[in-house]
Design an enzyme around this catalytic site. Structure first.
Site, PDB file in Angstrom:
ATOM      1  N   THR A   1      16.986  31.974  -0.562  1.00 55.36           N
ATOM      2  CA  THR A   1      16.607  30.447  -2.051  1.00 55.36           C
ATOM      3  C   THR A   1      16.904  31.252  -3.462  1.00 55.36           C
ATOM      4  OG1 THR A   1      14.228  31.989  -2.871  1.00 55.36           O
ATOM      5  CG2 THR A   1      14.391  29.962  -1.374  1.00 55.36           C
TER       6      THR A   1
ATOM      7  N   ALA B   1       8.509  33.911   0.685  1.00 51.07           N
ATOM      8  CA  ALA B   1       6.963  32.815   0.404  1.00 51.07           C
ATOM      9  C   ALA B   1       7.880  32.264  -1.043  1.00 51.07           C
ATOM     10  CB  ALA B   1       5.999  33.851  -0.056  1.00 51.07           C
TER      11      ALA B   1
ATOM     12  N   THR C   1      -1.001  38.127  -0.901  1.00 49.78           N
ATOM     13  CA  THR C   1      -1.370  38.963  -2.269  1.00 49.78           C
ATOM     14  C   THR C   1      -3.039  39.496  -2.982  1.00 49.78           C
ATOM     15  OG1 THR C   1      -1.566  38.805  -4.488  1.00 49.78           O
ATOM     16  CG2 THR C   1      -1.124  36.529  -2.961  1.00 49.78           C
ATOM     17  N   ASP C   2      -3.070  40.068  -3.665  1.00 53.20           N
ATOM     18  CA  ASP C   2      -4.718  40.490  -4.294  1.00 53.20           C
ATOM     19  C   ASP C   2      -5.148  38.846  -4.991  1.00 53.20           C
ATOM     20  OD1 ASP C   2      -3.091  40.568  -6.172  1.00 53.20           O
ATOM     21  OD2 ASP C   2      -3.958  42.509  -6.766  1.00 53.20           O
ATOM     22  N   GLU C   3      -4.105  38.217  -5.394  1.00 51.00           N
ATOM     23  CA  GLU C   3      -4.700  37.023  -5.883  1.00 51.00           C
ATOM     24  C   GLU C   3      -5.553  36.320  -5.546  1.00 51.00           C
ATOM     25  OE1 GLU C   3      -1.560  34.979  -8.875  1.00 51.00           O
ATOM     26  OE2 GLU C   3      -1.023  37.443  -8.600  1.00 51.00           O
TER      27      GLU C   3
ATOM     28  N   SER D   1      -1.014  31.400  -6.001  1.00 45.34           N
ATOM     29  CA  SER D   1      -2.571  32.160  -4.399  1.00 45.34           C
ATOM     30  C   SER D   1      -3.660  30.984  -3.318  1.00 45.34           C
ATOM     31  CB  SER D   1      -3.771  32.691  -5.563  1.00 45.34           C
ATOM     32  OG  SER D   1      -4.341  32.229  -6.492  1.00 45.34           O
TER      33      SER D   1
ATOM     34  N   LYS E   1      -0.914  31.013  -0.647  1.00 47.34           N
ATOM     35  CA  LYS E   1      -0.647  32.747  -0.072  1.00 47.34           C
ATOM     36  C   LYS E   1      -2.467  32.384   0.798  1.00 47.34           C
ATOM     37  CE  LYS E   1       1.430  35.016   0.199  1.00 47.34           C
ATOM     38  NZ  LYS E   1       2.771  35.678   0.862  1.00 47.34           N
TER      39      LYS E   1
ATOM     40  N   LYS F   1      10.316  37.954 -13.824  1.00 42.95           N
ATOM     41  CA  LYS F   1       8.583  38.405 -13.971  1.00 42.95           C
ATOM     42  C   LYS F   1       8.851  39.870 -14.465  1.00 42.95           C
ATOM     43  CE  LYS F   1       7.560  36.464  -9.679  1.00 42.95           C
ATOM     44  NZ  LYS F   1       7.906  37.072  -7.703  1.00 42.95           N
TER      45      LYS F   1
ATOM     46  N   ARG G   1      -3.367  43.810 -15.064  1.00 37.49           N
ATOM     47  CA  ARG G   1      -2.790  43.932 -13.929  1.00 37.49           C
ATOM     48  C   ARG G   1      -2.487  45.269 -12.850  1.00 37.49           C
ATOM     49  NH1 ARG G   1      -3.878  39.933 -14.285  1.00 37.49           N
ATOM     50  NH2 ARG G   1      -3.034  37.382 -13.923  1.00 37.49           N
TER      51      ARG G   1
ATOM     52  N   ASP H   1      -1.412  30.765 -23.734  1.00 42.08           N
ATOM     53  CA  ASP H   1      -1.387  31.014 -22.112  1.00 42.08           C
ATOM     54  C   ASP H   1      -1.130  30.689 -21.162  1.00 42.08           C
ATOM     55  OD1 ASP H   1      -2.758  33.515 -20.960  1.00 42.08           O
ATOM     56  OD2 ASP H   1      -4.430  32.868 -21.975  1.00 42.08           O
TER      57      ASP H   1
HETATM   58  P1  NAD Z   1      10.252  37.132  -3.783  1.00 39.15           P
HETATM   59  O1  NAD Z   1      10.042  36.023  -4.258  1.00 39.15           O
HETATM   60  O2  NAD Z   1      11.872  38.169  -4.591  1.00 39.15           O
HETATM   61  O3  NAD Z   1      11.116  36.842  -2.478  1.00 39.15           O
HETATM   62  C1  NAD Z   1      11.180  36.132  -1.785  1.00 39.15           C
HETATM   63  C2  NAD Z   1      11.933  36.044  -0.916  1.00 39.15           C
HETATM   64  O4  NAD Z   1      11.749  34.909   0.378  1.00 39.15           O
HETATM   65  C3  NAD Z   1      12.938  35.577  -0.849  1.00 39.15           C
HETATM   66  O5  NAD Z   1      14.303  36.540  -0.310  1.00 39.15           O
HETATM   67  C4  NAD Z   1      13.684  34.041  -0.522  1.00 39.15           C
HETATM   68  O6  NAD Z   1      14.687  34.106  -0.320  1.00 39.15           O
HETATM   69  C5  NAD Z   1      12.611  34.695   0.751  1.00 39.15           C
HETATM   70  N1  NAD Z   1      12.165  32.792   0.891  1.00 39.15           N
HETATM   71  C6  NAD Z   1      11.154  32.148   0.345  1.00 39.15           C
HETATM   72  N2  NAD Z   1      11.246  30.671   0.527  1.00 39.15           N
HETATM   73  C7  NAD Z   1      12.113  30.461   1.887  1.00 39.15           C
HETATM   74  C8  NAD Z   1      11.720  30.312   3.313  1.00 39.15           C
HETATM   75  N3  NAD Z   1      11.477  28.479   3.084  1.00 39.15           N
HETATM   76  N4  NAD Z   1      11.934  30.607   4.878  1.00 39.15           N
HETATM   77  C9  NAD Z   1      12.930  31.389   4.077  1.00 39.15           C
HETATM   78  N5  NAD Z   1      13.393  32.276   3.345  1.00 39.15           N
HETATM   79  C10 NAD Z   1      12.551  31.935   2.530  1.00 39.15           C
HETATM   80  O7  NAD Z   1       8.395  37.839  -3.284  1.00 39.15           O
HETATM   81  P2  NAD Z   1       8.451  39.021  -3.420  1.00 39.15           P
HETATM   82  O8  NAD Z   1       7.928  39.134  -4.573  1.00 39.15           O
HETATM   83  O9  NAD Z   1       9.226  39.818  -2.420  1.00 39.15           O
HETATM   84  O10 NAD Z   1       7.142  38.705  -2.535  1.00 39.15           O
HETATM   85  C11 NAD Z   1       7.433  39.065  -1.083  1.00 39.15           C
HETATM   86  C12 NAD Z   1       5.644  38.448  -0.697  1.00 39.15           C
HETATM   87  O11 NAD Z   1       5.036  39.321  -1.028  1.00 39.15           O
HETATM   88  C13 NAD Z   1       5.599  36.876  -0.581  1.00 39.15           C
HETATM   89  O12 NAD Z   1       4.496  36.829   0.559  1.00 39.15           O
HETATM   90  C14 NAD Z   1       4.450  37.811  -1.719  1.00 39.15           C
HETATM   91  O13 NAD Z   1       3.060  36.720  -1.783  1.00 39.15           O
HETATM   92  C15 NAD Z   1       3.860  38.907  -1.592  1.00 39.15           C
HETATM   93  N6  NAD Z   1       3.298  39.787  -2.448  1.00 39.15           N
HETATM   94  C16 NAD Z   1       3.984  40.283  -3.501  1.00 39.15           C
HETATM   95  C17 NAD Z   1       3.634  40.322  -5.021  1.00 39.15           C
HETATM   96  C18 NAD Z   1       4.436  41.353  -5.903  1.00 39.15           C
HETATM   97  O14 NAD Z   1       3.631  41.750  -6.595  1.00 39.15           O
HETATM   98  N7  NAD Z   1       5.683  40.624  -6.173  1.00 39.15           N
HETATM   99  C19 NAD Z   1       2.172  41.404  -4.059  1.00 39.15           C
HETATM  100  C20 NAD Z   1       1.862  40.845  -3.751  1.00 39.15           C
HETATM  101  C21 NAD Z   1       2.148  40.275  -2.162  1.00 39.15           C
HETATM  102  O1  DAU Z   2      -0.781  40.180  -7.743  1.00 40.84           O
HETATM  103  C1  DAU Z   2       0.188  39.937  -7.574  1.00 40.84           C
HETATM  104  C2  DAU Z   2       1.136  39.314  -7.441  1.00 40.84           C
HETATM  105  O2  DAU Z   2       1.765  39.678  -8.831  1.00 40.84           O
HETATM  106  C3  DAU Z   2       1.976  38.243  -6.665  1.00 40.84           C
HETATM  107  O3  DAU Z   2       1.160  37.968  -5.712  1.00 40.84           O
HETATM  108  C4  DAU Z   2       3.226  37.266  -7.197  1.00 40.84           C
HETATM  109  O4  DAU Z   2       4.417  37.491  -6.523  1.00 40.84           O
HETATM  110  C5  DAU Z   2       3.725  38.340  -8.274  1.00 40.84           C
HETATM  111  O5  DAU Z   2       4.710  37.724  -9.329  1.00 40.84           O
HETATM  112  C6  DAU Z   2       2.261  38.961  -9.274  1.00 40.84           C
HETATM  113  O6  DAU Z   2       2.139  38.387  -9.981  1.00 40.84           O
HETATM  114  P1  DAU Z   2       1.766  37.818 -11.315  1.00 40.84           P
HETATM  115  O7  DAU Z   2       0.997  36.445 -12.023  1.00 40.84           O
HETATM  116  O8  DAU Z   2       0.887  39.155 -12.554  1.00 40.84           O
HETATM  117  O9  DAU Z   2       3.278  38.617 -12.445  1.00 40.84           O
HETATM  118  P2  DAU Z   2       3.748  38.420 -12.964  1.00 40.84           P
HETATM  119  O10 DAU Z   2       5.198  38.811 -13.157  1.00 40.84           O
HETATM  120  O11 DAU Z   2       4.300  37.165 -13.619  1.00 40.84           O
HETATM  121  O12 DAU Z   2       2.989  38.523 -14.510  1.00 40.84           O
HETATM  122  C7  DAU Z   2       2.021  39.794 -15.124  1.00 40.84           C
HETATM  123  C8  DAU Z   2       1.522  39.651 -16.028  1.00 40.84           C
HETATM  124  O13 DAU Z   2       2.349  39.581 -17.179  1.00 40.84           O
HETATM  125  C9  DAU Z   2       1.101  38.093 -16.124  1.00 40.84           C
HETATM  126  O14 DAU Z   2      -0.832  38.522 -16.394  1.00 40.84           O
HETATM  127  C10 DAU Z   2       1.289  37.292 -16.826  1.00 40.84           C
HETATM  128  C11 DAU Z   2       2.166  38.341 -17.931  1.00 40.84           C
HETATM  129  N1  DAU Z   2       3.872  37.640 -18.097  1.00 40.84           N
HETATM  130  C12 DAU Z   2       4.146  37.457 -17.158  1.00 40.84           C
HETATM  131  C13 DAU Z   2       5.426  36.653 -17.922  1.00 40.84           C
HETATM  132  C14 DAU Z   2       5.899  36.285 -16.936  1.00 40.84           C
HETATM  133  C15 DAU Z   2       3.740  37.567 -19.816  1.00 40.84           C
HETATM  134  O15 DAU Z   2       2.127  38.261 -20.644  1.00 40.84           O
HETATM  135  N2  DAU Z   2       5.268  36.821 -20.335  1.00 40.84           N
HETATM  136  C16 DAU Z   2       6.126  36.515 -19.230  1.00 40.84           C
HETATM  137  O16 DAU Z   2       6.561  36.042 -19.460  1.00 40.84           O
END
Ligand code: NAD
Ligand code: DAU
Length: 380
Positions: free
Chosen positions: A40, A87, A137-139, A187, A190, A225, A250, A316
């Site tokens: 994706t 995901a 995820t913790d969310e 969330s 998830k 992000k 966070r 927000d």
């Molecule tokens: P990401 O968005 O960077 O990567 C997701 C990957 O999944 C991509 O490579 C995408 O191509 C693939 N994908 C999406 N839909 C698909 C489908 N239908 N079939 C096959 N592949 C598909 O995500 P990430 O941040 O690396 O997160 C990975 C996992 O960890 C997720 O399950 C997320 O919920 C979990 N997680 C993320 C965080 C975080 O902070 N990023 C924290 C805790 C848990």
């Molecule tokens: O806690 C785990 C989760 O962390 C994962 O499950 C998610 O996949 C991952 O995306 C992340 O979620 P958050 O929503 O916490 O991450 P994000 O980077 O989007 O945002 C972090 C914090 O920053 C959140 O409080 C929102 C804020 N934010 C984010 C963006 C993108 C801003 O203030 N401005 C922004 O432009």
């Protein structure tokens, strides 16, 4: 070559998945590691350039919702382990398009579970030696309050850990038995997938494990992000859109520490258990943003803090969770895992990586990476 195990890592072209794939390919040459990804907008094979020619690595472009294709892959490759990361992962996108999140995160997970069930139950040894490991995820636990015990203002000292930031913004944490209470469509989806995974253990005896991790940071994160988006904006002196007052908290973990935890849990975690993964490393968004500004400024030879004026408070996020904080004591005590990096060290490495890899960033932000890898993929 006869491999000792054949495992599928879903979402291996994404942020966390690519670090997990790299770790497994390099550490376990005796395993065949199949990266299954739909590619994706968030999937980028450039994240895995260094391992793409390893003999024990292969890539399969597939949608996890495609039950027939995945069932066939299970049979053809004799898959005995699944580490499921694929995901839709961005909260803001889930607010705009919840259906996509239900499809991938819920139906996609269910599709993998059912295909794995049918294949593994057809074998003489059935579930013996098999593992379905779901990354969550913790969310799913919702949001914690910033509690203020009488007369004391947070941050408070928190549990000992190797992280340097020993402060917490409340007195409660997410534990493995904290009630699920998701607030965003992301969330909620998830959470639903976690329930399906546990149901496949309880109903069919599938050897499943679920882990719930806090916010990851590090190289190769898609720049929608907070951390990569802001590093890139600071570099180019673009506004930094801070949601609300920037006071949401966070709990940050370096992505390679998450990958190491996944390795440990995949091999040594107890079946049907849940493990929380986090580094006791809470930060208010605004504080982390200031660290990012100072670090980027310093590394680019600007005066530290010169770019503080880029901070722009904006409307927000809907349903914005106030505070996440993981208690990972169970994982630390039971399996001996702990984060390896001090936060300051991790942030410095991360900022340096994005500044040194401007081409990666430009490809992602311009959309070029998709065209390039479409043509690469067509050649295989
Ligand atoms: P990401 O968005 O960077 O990567 C997701 C990957 O999944 C991509 O490579 C995408 O191509 C693939 N994908 C999406 N839909 C698909 C489908 N239908 N079939 C096959 N592949 C598909 O995500 P990430 O941040 O690396 O997160 C990975 C996992 O960890 C997720 O399950 C997320 O919920 C979990 N997680 C993320 C965080 C975080 O902070 N990023 C924290 C805790 C848990
Ligand atoms: O806690 C785990 C989760 O962390 C994962 O499950 C998610 O996949 C991952 O995306 C992340 O979620 P958050 O929503 O916490 O991450 P994000 O980077 O989007 O945002 C972090 C914090 O920053 C959140 O409080 C929102 C804020 N934010 C984010 C963006 C993108 C801003 O203030 N401005 C922004 O432009």
């Amino acid at each position: 070559m006869d491999y000792k195990r054949t495992i599928v890592i879903t979402g291996g072209a994404g942020f966390i998945g690519s670090h997990v794939v790299r770790l497994f390919v390099n550490k376990y040459p005796e395993y065949k590691v199949i990266n299954l990804d739909k590619l994706t907008y968030a999937g980028n094979l450039a994240n895995l350039k260094d391992v793409e020619n390893a003999p024990n690595y292969s890539f399969v472009k597939m949608d996890i919702c495609d039950f027939d294709a995945f069932y066939q892959l299970m049979k053809d490759e004799h898959i005995d382990g699944i580490i499921h990361l694929a995901a839709e992962s961005h909260v803001d996108r889930s607010i705009k398009d919840p259906f996509c999140f239900a499809r991938t995160n819920v139906m996609g997970t269910l599709s993998l579970l059912q295909a794995a069930k049918l294949y593994w139950e057809s074998l003489p040894e059935k579930y013996e030696g098999k593992r379905f490991y779901h990354i969550s995820t913790d969310e799913v636990y919702g949001a914690l309050e910033m509690t203020h015990p009488e007369g004391i203002e947070p941050p408070f000292s928190t549990k000992a850990s190797s992280a340097s930031h020993h402060e917490a913004y409340g007195t409660d944490f997410f534990y493995e038995d904290t009630r699920y209470n998701p607030h965003s469509p992301y969330s909620a989806a998830k959470a639903s997938s976690d329930h399906f995974v546990r149901a496949y253990h309880d109903t069919y005896g599938m050897p499943t494990i679920v882990t719930n991790c806090s916010n990851n940071y590090g190289p190769n994160q898609f720049p929608e992000k907070l951390i990569p988006l802001f590093i890139n904006n600071i570099r180019h002196r673009k506004a930094l859109p801070v949601y609300g007052k920037g006071e949401n908290v966070r709990d940050w973990l370096y992505v390679e520490d998450h990958a190491r935890a996944i390795d440990t849990i995949f091999h040594h975690g107890r079946v049907a258990e849940t493990y929380n993964i986090g580094g006791f490393n809470e930060w208010k968004n605004i504080d982390i943003i200031k660290v990012l500004i100072n670090t980027v400024d310093r590394l680019l030879g600007r005066e530290e803090g010169e770019d503080l004026n880029l901070i722009t408070y904006v409307t927000d996020r809907l349903g914005h969770d106030a505070r996440y904080a993981i208690d990972s004591t169970k994982l630390q005590k039971e399996l001996g895992w702990e984060p390896s990096l001090q936060f300051e060290e991790g942030i410095e490495k991360t900022v340096r990586w994005y500044l040194d890899n401007q081409e990666w960033m430009d490809n992602v932000t311009s959309g070029e990476y998709e065209k390039y890898y479409e043509s690469m993929y067509a050649k295989r």
